[in-house]
Design a protein around this motif. Structure first.
Motif, PDB file in Angstrom:
ATOM      1  N   LYS A 172       0.632  -1.298  -0.021  1.00 27.04           N
ATOM      2  CA  LYS A 172       0.177  -0.032   0.108  1.00 27.04           C
ATOM      3  C   LYS A 172       0.884   1.148   0.132  1.00 27.04           C
ATOM      4  O   LYS A 172       0.640   2.323  -1.074  1.00 27.04           O
ATOM      5  CB  LYS A 172      -1.119  -0.191   0.936  1.00 27.04           C
ATOM      6  N   ASP A 220       2.350   2.286  -2.978  1.00 25.21           N
ATOM      7  CA  ASP A 220       1.239   2.224  -4.171  1.00 25.21           C
ATOM      8  C   ASP A 220       1.083   3.824  -3.765  1.00 25.21           C
ATOM      9  O   ASP A 220       0.976   4.682  -5.184  1.00 25.21           O
ATOM     10  CB  ASP A 220       0.175   1.611  -4.203  1.00 25.21           C
ATOM     11  N   ASN A 221       1.292   4.890  -3.079  1.00 24.84           N
ATOM     12  CA  ASN A 221       0.673   5.706  -2.571  1.00 24.84           C
ATOM     13  C   ASN A 221       1.648   6.676  -2.204  1.00 24.84           C
ATOM     14  O   ASN A 221       1.316   7.859  -1.756  1.00 24.84           O
ATOM     15  CB  ASN A 221      -0.552   5.992  -1.109  1.00 24.84           C
ATOM     16  N   MET A 243       1.205   7.797   3.501  1.00 20.53           N
ATOM     17  CA  MET A 243      -0.089   7.595   3.819  1.00 20.53           C
ATOM     18  C   MET A 243      -0.292   7.926   5.536  1.00 20.53           C
ATOM     19  O   MET A 243       0.451   6.970   6.080  1.00 20.53           O
ATOM     20  CB  MET A 243      -0.721   5.912   3.935  1.00 20.53           C
ATOM     21  N   GLU A 266      -5.871   6.083   7.209  1.00 20.70           N
ATOM     22  CA  GLU A 266      -6.115   5.855   5.434  1.00 20.70           C
ATOM     23  C   GLU A 266      -5.482   4.197   5.044  1.00 20.70           C
ATOM     24  O   GLU A 266      -5.779   3.635   4.294  1.00 20.70           O
ATOM     25  CB  GLU A 266      -4.768   6.702   4.439  1.00 20.70           C
ATOM     26  N   LEU A 267      -3.968   3.973   6.060  1.00 15.55           N
ATOM     27  CA  LEU A 267      -3.546   2.156   5.331  1.00 15.55           C
ATOM     28  C   LEU A 267      -4.862   2.049   6.302  1.00 15.55           C
ATOM     29  O   LEU A 267      -5.165   0.642   5.392  1.00 15.55           O
ATOM     30  CB  LEU A 267      -2.553   2.831   6.321  1.00 15.55           C
ATOM     31  N   ARG A 326      -8.328   2.184   6.803  1.00 18.70           N
ATOM     32  CA  ARG A 326      -9.265   2.354   4.799  1.00 18.70           C
ATOM     33  C   ARG A 326      -8.898   1.369   4.084  1.00 18.70           C
ATOM     34  O   ARG A 326      -9.888   0.340   3.293  1.00 18.70           O
ATOM     35  CB  ARG A 326     -10.010   3.321   4.893  1.00 18.70           C
ATOM     36  N   SER A 327      -8.029   1.574   3.991  1.00 18.89           N
ATOM     37  CA  SER A 327      -7.364   0.554   2.068  1.00 18.89           C
ATOM     38  C   SER A 327      -7.006  -0.627   2.701  1.00 18.89           C
ATOM     39  O   SER A 327      -7.467  -1.557   1.239  1.00 18.89           O
ATOM     40  CB  SER A 327      -6.081   1.552   1.824  1.00 18.89           C
TER      41      SER A 327
END
Length: 121
Positions: free
Chosen positions: A35, A38-39, A42, A46-47, A49-50
């Motif tokens: 994650k 990709d981002n 974070m 946010e982590l 939720r993803s």
């Protein structure tokens, strides 16, 4: 190849292979690193939720372990409310080729891919 990485008579934990597993093993560490790759940056929520299925406490523990192992960077901003961002460190980035190879292997060997190959045969 693993024969040279884990020689007979040597405990797994005492090898480079064992060390790597100790850093990225577990249910969520590789997902967190994926994650973040990709981002780039974070925040904790946010982590969460993803990833979806991880608890707040488990995510906090995994982030602390990844930070202690030098795989992620925790940047705290002195403001109210507190703001903390996570990103991969250089050391964490160096593991991305390994994660990519695992992804490629999974794509080639998943039951979905194997079913398609069997249908063609």
């Amino acid at each position: 190849m693993l024969e040279t990485c884990v020689p007979t008579g040597v405990e797994l934990k005492d090898t480079g292979f064992g060390y790597t597993l100790s850093l990225i093993g577990g249910k969520y560490k590789m997902i967190i690193m994926y994650k973040l790759s990709d981002n780039k940056v974070m925040r904790h929520n946010e982590l969460k939720r993803s990833i979806g299925i991880i608890s707040f406490k488990t995510l906090s523990i995994m982030l602390k372990e990844l930070e202690a192992d030098g795989l992620i960077i925790r940047k705290e901003f002195p403001q109210i409310p507190p703001k903390v961002e996570y990103s991969l460190s250089e050391r964490g980035l160096s593991l991305l080729p390994l994660l990519n190879m695992m992804c490629e292997w999974g794509e080639k060997n998943s039951s979905r891919t194997l079913e398609v190959l069997e249908c063609k045969a």
